[in-house]
Design a protein around this motif. Sequence first.
Motif, PDB file in Angstrom:
ATOM      1  N   ALA A 245       0.828  -1.210   0.000  1.00 10.06           N
ATOM      2  CA  ALA A 245       0.000   0.000   0.000  1.00 10.06           C
ATOM      3  C   ALA A 245       0.860   1.256   0.000  1.00 10.06           C
ATOM      4  O   ALA A 245       0.512   2.262  -0.642  1.00 10.06           O
ATOM      5  CB  ALA A 245      -0.930  -0.001   1.214  1.00 10.06           C
ATOM      6  N   LYS A 246       1.994   1.218   0.699  1.00 14.53           N
ATOM      7  CA  LYS A 246       2.883   2.382   0.717  1.00 14.53           C
ATOM      8  C   LYS A 246       3.495   2.620  -0.661  1.00 14.53           C
ATOM      9  O   LYS A 246       3.649   3.762  -1.096  1.00 14.53           O
ATOM     10  CB  LYS A 246       3.984   2.171   1.752  1.00 14.53           C
ATOM     11  CG  LYS A 246       3.489   2.254   3.198  1.00 14.53           C
ATOM     12  CD  LYS A 246       4.611   2.037   4.198  1.00 14.53           C
ATOM     13  CE  LYS A 246       5.595   3.176   4.183  1.00 14.53           C
ATOM     14  NZ  LYS A 246       6.627   3.017   5.241  1.00 14.53           N
ATOM     15  N   LYS A 247       3.855   1.531  -1.374  1.00 14.76           N
ATOM     16  CA  LYS A 247       4.369   1.675  -2.740  1.00 14.76           C
ATOM     17  C   LYS A 247       3.301   2.247  -3.666  1.00 14.76           C
ATOM     18  O   LYS A 247       3.582   3.098  -4.520  1.00 14.76           O
ATOM     19  CB  LYS A 247       4.833   0.314  -3.270  1.00 14.76           C
ATOM     20  CG  LYS A 247       6.059  -0.254  -2.582  1.00 14.76           C
ATOM     21  CD  LYS A 247       7.286   0.536  -2.927  1.00 14.76           C
ATOM     22  CE  LYS A 247       8.535  -0.123  -2.321  1.00 14.76           C
ATOM     23  NZ  LYS A 247       9.736   0.710  -2.562  1.00 14.76           N
ATOM     24  N   LYS A 254       3.294  10.352  -6.956  1.00 14.33           N
ATOM     25  CA  LYS A 254       4.293  10.714  -7.968  1.00 14.33           C
ATOM     26  C   LYS A 254       3.606  11.142  -9.264  1.00 14.33           C
ATOM     27  O   LYS A 254       3.991  12.132  -9.891  1.00 14.33           O
ATOM     28  CB  LYS A 254       5.227   9.534  -8.233  1.00 14.33           C
ATOM     29  CG  LYS A 254       6.302   9.817  -9.281  1.00 14.33           C
ATOM     30  CD  LYS A 254       7.202   8.608  -9.466  1.00 14.33           C
ATOM     31  CE  LYS A 254       8.355   8.929 -10.407  1.00 14.33           C
ATOM     32  NZ  LYS A 254       7.931   9.027 -11.793  1.00 14.33           N
ATOM     33  N   GLN A 255       2.579  10.396  -9.662  1.00 18.16           N
ATOM     34  CA  GLN A 255       1.849  10.767 -10.878  1.00 18.16           C
ATOM     35  C   GLN A 255       1.136  12.106 -10.725  1.00 18.16           C
ATOM     36  O   GLN A 255       1.158  12.934 -11.628  1.00 18.16           O
ATOM     37  CB  GLN A 255       0.829   9.681 -11.214  1.00 18.16           C
ATOM     38  CG  GLN A 255       1.374   8.584 -12.112  1.00 18.16           C
ATOM     39  CD  GLN A 255       0.280   7.672 -12.609  1.00 18.16           C
ATOM     40  OE1 GLN A 255      -0.065   6.712 -11.939  1.00 18.16           O
ATOM     41  NE2 GLN A 255      -0.260   7.966 -13.762  1.00 18.16           N
ATOM     42  N   SER A 267      11.001   6.128  -0.411  1.00 15.10           N
ATOM     43  CA  SER A 267      10.117   6.783   0.569  1.00 15.10           C
ATOM     44  C   SER A 267      10.010   8.276   0.304  1.00 15.10           C
ATOM     45  O   SER A 267      10.235   9.112   1.179  1.00 15.10           O
ATOM     46  CB  SER A 267      10.618   6.527   1.992  1.00 15.10           C
ATOM     47  OG  SER A 267      10.617   5.154   2.284  1.00 15.10           O
ATOM     48  N   ASN A 268       9.669   8.629  -0.928  1.00 17.34           N
ATOM     49  CA  ASN A 268       9.505  10.031  -1.311  1.00 17.34           C
ATOM     50  C   ASN A 268       8.069  10.506  -1.137  1.00 17.34           C
ATOM     51  O   ASN A 268       7.692  11.553  -1.676  1.00 17.34           O
ATOM     52  CB  ASN A 268       9.920  10.214  -2.782  1.00 17.34           C
ATOM     53  CG  ASN A 268      11.358   9.816  -3.037  1.00 17.34           C
ATOM     54  OD1 ASN A 268      12.265  10.298  -2.379  1.00 17.34           O
ATOM     55  ND2 ASN A 268      11.564   8.923  -3.976  1.00 17.34           N
ATOM     56  N   THR A 269       7.257   9.745  -0.395  1.00 17.91           N
ATOM     57  CA  THR A 269       5.829  10.046  -0.314  1.00 17.91           C
ATOM     58  C   THR A 269       5.567  11.463   0.170  1.00 17.91           C
ATOM     59  O   THR A 269       4.739  12.186  -0.390  1.00 17.91           O
ATOM     60  CB  THR A 269       5.141   9.041   0.624  1.00 17.91           C
ATOM     61  OG1 THR A 269       5.425   7.716   0.152  1.00 17.91           O
ATOM     62  CG2 THR A 269       3.643   9.250   0.638  1.00 17.91           C
ATOM     63  N   LYS A 270       6.260  11.879   1.242  1.00 24.54           N
ATOM     64  CA  LYS A 270       6.023  13.217   1.792  1.00 24.54           C
ATOM     65  C   LYS A 270       6.391  14.298   0.777  1.00 24.54           C
ATOM     66  O   LYS A 270       5.675  15.291   0.615  1.00 24.54           O
ATOM     67  CB  LYS A 270       6.830  13.404   3.076  1.00 24.54           C
ATOM     68  CG  LYS A 270       6.611  14.759   3.739  1.00 24.54           C
ATOM     69  CD  LYS A 270       7.419  14.908   5.015  1.00 24.54           C
ATOM     70  CE  LYS A 270       6.868  14.026   6.119  1.00 24.54           C
ATOM     71  NZ  LYS A 270       7.554  14.296   7.417  1.00 24.54           N
ATOM     72  N   HIS A 273       3.746  14.383  -1.893  1.00 25.16           N
ATOM     73  CA  HIS A 273       2.511  14.960  -1.364  1.00 25.16           C
ATOM     74  C   HIS A 273       2.605  16.482  -1.318  1.00 25.16           C
ATOM     75  O   HIS A 273       1.661  17.193  -1.697  1.00 25.16           O
ATOM     76  CB  HIS A 273       2.236  14.397   0.033  1.00 25.16           C
ATOM     77  CG  HIS A 273       0.987  14.930   0.665  1.00 25.16           C
ATOM     78  ND1 HIS A 273      -0.268  14.648   0.157  1.00 25.16           N
ATOM     79  CD2 HIS A 273       0.782  15.739   1.734  1.00 25.16           C
ATOM     80  CE1 HIS A 273      -1.187  15.250   0.898  1.00 25.16           C
ATOM     81  NE2 HIS A 273      -0.569  15.919   1.854  1.00 25.16           N
ATOM     82  N   ARG A 274       3.739  16.992  -0.871  1.00 22.12           N
ATOM     83  CA  ARG A 274       3.920  18.450  -0.836  1.00 22.12           C
ATOM     84  C   ARG A 274       3.939  19.028  -2.251  1.00 22.12           C
ATOM     85  O   ARG A 274       3.424  20.126  -2.489  1.00 22.12           O
ATOM     86  CB  ARG A 274       5.219  18.793  -0.111  1.00 22.12           C
ATOM     87  CG  ARG A 274       5.183  18.479   1.370  1.00 22.12           C
ATOM     88  CD  ARG A 274       6.339  19.127   2.103  1.00 22.12           C
ATOM     89  NE  ARG A 274       6.257  18.890   3.545  1.00 22.12           N
ATOM     90  CZ  ARG A 274       6.931  19.581   4.450  1.00 22.12           C
ATOM     91  NH1 ARG A 274       7.729  20.553   4.066  1.00 22.12           N
ATOM     92  NH2 ARG A 274       6.805  19.329   5.735  1.00 22.12           N
ATOM     93  N   SER A 275       4.522  18.299  -3.180  1.00 15.12           N
ATOM     94  CA  SER A 275       4.563  18.766  -4.568  1.00 15.12           C
ATOM     95  C   SER A 275       3.170  18.826  -5.166  1.00 15.12           C
ATOM     96  O   SER A 275       2.852  19.749  -5.932  1.00 15.12           O
ATOM     97  CB  SER A 275       5.449  17.838  -5.407  1.00 15.12           C
ATOM     98  OG  SER A 275       6.761  17.789  -4.903  1.00 15.12           O
ATOM     99  N   VAL A 276       2.308  17.848  -4.825  1.00 16.22           N
ATOM    100  CA  VAL A 276       0.922  17.857  -5.309  1.00 16.22           C
ATOM    101  C   VAL A 276       0.193  19.078  -4.782  1.00 16.22           C
ATOM    102  O   VAL A 276      -0.505  19.787  -5.519  1.00 16.22           O
ATOM    103  CB  VAL A 276       0.194  16.571  -4.889  1.00 16.22           C
ATOM    104  CG1 VAL A 276      -1.294  16.673  -5.198  1.00 16.22           C
ATOM    105  CG2 VAL A 276       0.773  15.371  -5.612  1.00 16.22           C
TER     106      VAL A 276
END
Length: 364
Positions: A245-247, A254-255, A267-270, A273-276
């Motif tokens: 789920a994290k992947k 990313k998309q 682990s670039n999720t944060k 998320h900030r970029s979105v």
Amino acid sequence: WDWATNHAFSPLGRIWVMWDPSIINFEVALMTDQAIHGKAVLGNGTVVRLSFVFPQDQLNGPPRFSKAMSEFNECLKVIEVDDIHSVGHFFTWSNKRAGNFAVNKKLDRVLANWHWHNLFSYSMAHFHNPGVSDHSPVTVFLMDRRTSGYKPFKFLNFWAKDARFTGLVNRVYQRAVGNPLEAVLCKLRNLKRELKSVFSNPDPSPKREALRVELGRIQSNLLSAPSDADHLLQEKLLLSKLWKAKKEEESFLKQKSRISWLKIGDSNTKFFHRSVTALHHRNHIGKLQKPDGSWLTSPSEIEQEAVAFFRGLLGEQGPPVSSAFRQVYSKKLSDEQKVLLGRGISDEEVRDAFWALNQEKAPG
């Protein structure tokens, strides 16, 4: 490494340009206190024109930099705040003088931290006309997120790794019949409908959070019974599902962030998320100024004004080409080049252009 600075024009040396001479060579053509212009010669001889510009928050008057200003700037970096989206006047202070003695500066700002940007991503600062004051008053709008009625379909990359995906595609692709082009369009249309039905909740973040909560519950039970075989098995399964789920969440963000130069898996999720959030913030138009100076705020009015503006712009007859323009742009297409541009497009060109697309992109 070689470098060039504009210390000769600015005591502070606002701009530094550095390059590796074994890979690239940079030749300065023009230097001022605000910019360095030049050309970069690549190893294969290709010449690229470059301009490095230092933006300033002051118009006219001598620039002033004090220790207090540097300390304040460092303070803003430490507490991690930056400007929220703004409209209206850029320079917010004026000395109210005329001619060469007029000075304008951006002294007033509306700053926010990341938590604010995340909560009020569509907030906006409006710097108004100063009136009798030498400062522009500012109002902050806490607008709700506005969504249009139609949301275009978007294929999410992590769907392709779902166990149901291959069987779903095979089932849909075996149904369509007819001539090849109509069959492909029919297959894609039906596949889109099936994907929207099967993956009705595309955002994997709630799923990941639910798995995390369930994992915490199982691990709490293991505190009192560390050797419980059922709980140990459940923990192992939940950990596997949680990593998946994290992947998926990282791929999803990313998309949405439209960042193609960073690979998932670190682990670039944060960051995604900030970029979105920043992308939504930049692309949002909350207020639009009409030619008469009035402001529009409702989505329907903004839409109508934008359409009217570009319709008038595209429908106008341009001014005649000046002699100065002809002197600067003296090159013209030859008759052979005109014929080449007007010829038909071959199947090979279409195929080459299609396969040259980014693997994670698709034509409209």
